[in-house]
Design a protein around this motif. Structure first.
Motif, mmCIF file in Angstrom:
data_model
loop_
_atom_site.group_PDB
_atom_site.id
_atom_site.type_symbol
_atom_site.label_atom_id
_atom_site.label_comp_id
_atom_site.label_asym_id
_atom_site.label_seq_id
_atom_site.Cartn_x
_atom_site.Cartn_y
_atom_site.Cartn_z
ATOM 1 N N VAL A 1 0.931 -1.214 0.045
ATOM 2 C CA VAL A 1 0.050 0.162 -0.166
ATOM 3 C C VAL A 1 0.705 1.247 -0.037
ATOM 4 O O VAL A 1 0.692 2.148 -0.834
ATOM 5 C CB VAL A 1 -0.850 -0.160 1.189
ATOM 6 N N PHE A 2 1.766 1.254 0.942
ATOM 7 C CA PHE A 2 2.641 2.575 0.886
ATOM 8 C C PHE A 2 3.854 2.411 0.221
ATOM 9 O O PHE A 2 4.825 3.541 0.660
ATOM 10 C CB PHE A 2 2.673 2.822 2.532
ATOM 11 N N GLY A 3 4.196 1.435 -0.140
ATOM 12 C CA GLY A 3 5.653 1.126 -0.872
ATOM 13 C C GLY A 3 6.843 1.338 -0.042
ATOM 14 O O GLY A 3 6.721 0.800 1.228
ATOM 15 N N PHE B 1 4.809 1.632 13.909
ATOM 16 C CA PHE B 1 3.436 1.048 13.739
ATOM 17 C C PHE B 1 2.209 1.980 14.107
ATOM 18 O O PHE B 1 1.235 1.711 13.829
ATOM 19 C CB PHE B 1 3.542 -0.553 14.448
ATOM 20 N N GLN B 2 2.662 2.513 15.479
ATOM 21 C CA GLN B 2 1.729 3.194 15.905
ATOM 22 C C GLN B 2 1.228 4.370 15.173
ATOM 23 O O GLN B 2 -0.097 4.878 14.826
ATOM 24 C CB GLN B 2 1.774 3.627 17.429
ATOM 25 N N LEU C 1 -4.078 5.318 9.378
ATOM 26 C CA LEU C 1 -5.157 4.490 8.925
ATOM 27 C C LEU C 1 -6.467 4.578 9.563
ATOM 28 O O LEU C 1 -7.444 4.847 8.834
ATOM 29 C CB LEU C 1 -4.727 3.025 8.653
ATOM 30 N N THR C 2 -6.384 4.802 10.746
ATOM 31 C CA THR C 2 -7.694 5.179 11.654
ATOM 32 C C THR C 2 -8.274 6.418 11.024
ATOM 33 O O THR C 2 -9.296 6.609 10.675
ATOM 34 C CB THR C 2 -7.236 4.967 13.027
ATOM 35 N N GLN D 1 -7.922 8.257 8.179
ATOM 36 C CA GLN D 1 -8.231 7.864 6.940
ATOM 37 C C GLN D 1 -9.747 7.281 7.031
ATOM 38 O O GLN D 1 -10.562 7.604 6.381
ATOM 39 C CB GLN D 1 -7.460 7.281 6.045
ATOM 40 N N TYR D 2 -9.858 6.189 7.634
ATOM 41 C CA TYR D 2 -10.959 5.305 7.849
ATOM 42 C C TYR D 2 -12.147 6.239 8.381
ATOM 43 O O TYR D 2 -13.327 6.061 7.861
ATOM 44 C CB TYR D 2 -10.704 3.954 8.614
ATOM 45 N N GLU D 3 -11.774 6.938 9.410
ATOM 46 C CA GLU D 3 -12.892 7.963 9.987
ATOM 47 C C GLU D 3 -13.413 8.841 8.889
ATOM 48 O O GLU D 3 -14.503 9.251 8.954
ATOM 49 C CB GLU D 3 -12.490 8.564 11.246
ATOM 50 N N GLN D 4 -12.367 9.547 8.581
ATOM 51 C CA GLN D 4 -12.544 10.488 7.423
ATOM 52 C C GLN D 4 -13.621 9.683 6.146
ATOM 53 O O GLN D 4 -14.650 10.557 5.694
ATOM 54 C CB GLN D 4 -11.391 11.150 6.571
#
Length: 127
Positions: A4-6, A27-28, A34-35, A37-40
Motif C-alpha cells: 500500500v505505502f511502498g 506502527f503506532q 489508517l484510523t 483515513q478510515y474515519e474520514q
C-alpha cells in the motif's frame, strides 16, 4: 503495508520492537494514520448518504404534490380520453363535410359543371 505505502513503510524486524516490548512508534503512527483515513471516509460516506436522502425526500414531496394536484382536478386519463374523443369528433365532422361536398360535385350534371366553371372564370378576371 509495503504494498500500500511502498518503500516509505519498511520496518526492520529489530527496529519494530519498542523499548518496552510493545508496538513500535512507526506502527503506532501508521495505525493512527489508517484510523484517521478510515474515519474520514466514513464521515464522507455519511454526508453523501444524507445528501441522497434529502434528494429522495424532495422527489417524494414532488410526487405527492403532483398526485394531489391531479386528485383535485379530474382524473388525467379521463381528461385525456375526453380531449381525444373531441378531436376525433371534429375530424369526423370535417371528413363528413368534405365527403358531402364531393358527392354534390359528383352528382352535378355536365352542363352545371360547365356553367359553374364559366362563372368562376368571369367573376374575378376583370376589374
Amino acid at each position: 503495508m509495503v504494498r500500500v505505502f511502498g518503500d516509505q513503510f519498511r520496518a526492520e524486524p529489530e527496529e519494530d520492537k519498542s523499548e518496552e516490548g510493545g508496538p513500535s512508534k512507526q506502527f503506532q503512527e501508521m495505525q493512527s494514520l489508517l484510523t484517521s483515513q478510515y474515519e474520514q471516509r466514513i464521515h464522507d460516506l455519511k454526508e453523501v448518504n444524507e445528501q441522497l436522502f434529502s434528494r429522495l425526500e424532495d422527489a417524494h414531496h414532488t410526487t405527492k404534490l403532483l398526485e394531489s394536484r391531479f386528485a383535485e382536478k379530474e382524473d388525467w386519463e379521463a381528461l385525456l380520453e375526453s380531449r381525444i374523443a373531441a378531436v376525433v369528433k371534429e375530424q369526423r365532422e370535417e371528413v363528413r363535410l368534405w365527403r358531402s361536398r364531393a358527392y354534390q360535385e359528383r352528382d352535378k350534371t355536365w352542363w352545371q359543371k360547365l356553367l359553374q366553371k364559366k362563372s368562376r372564370v368571369g367573376d374575378g378576371s376583370r376589374k
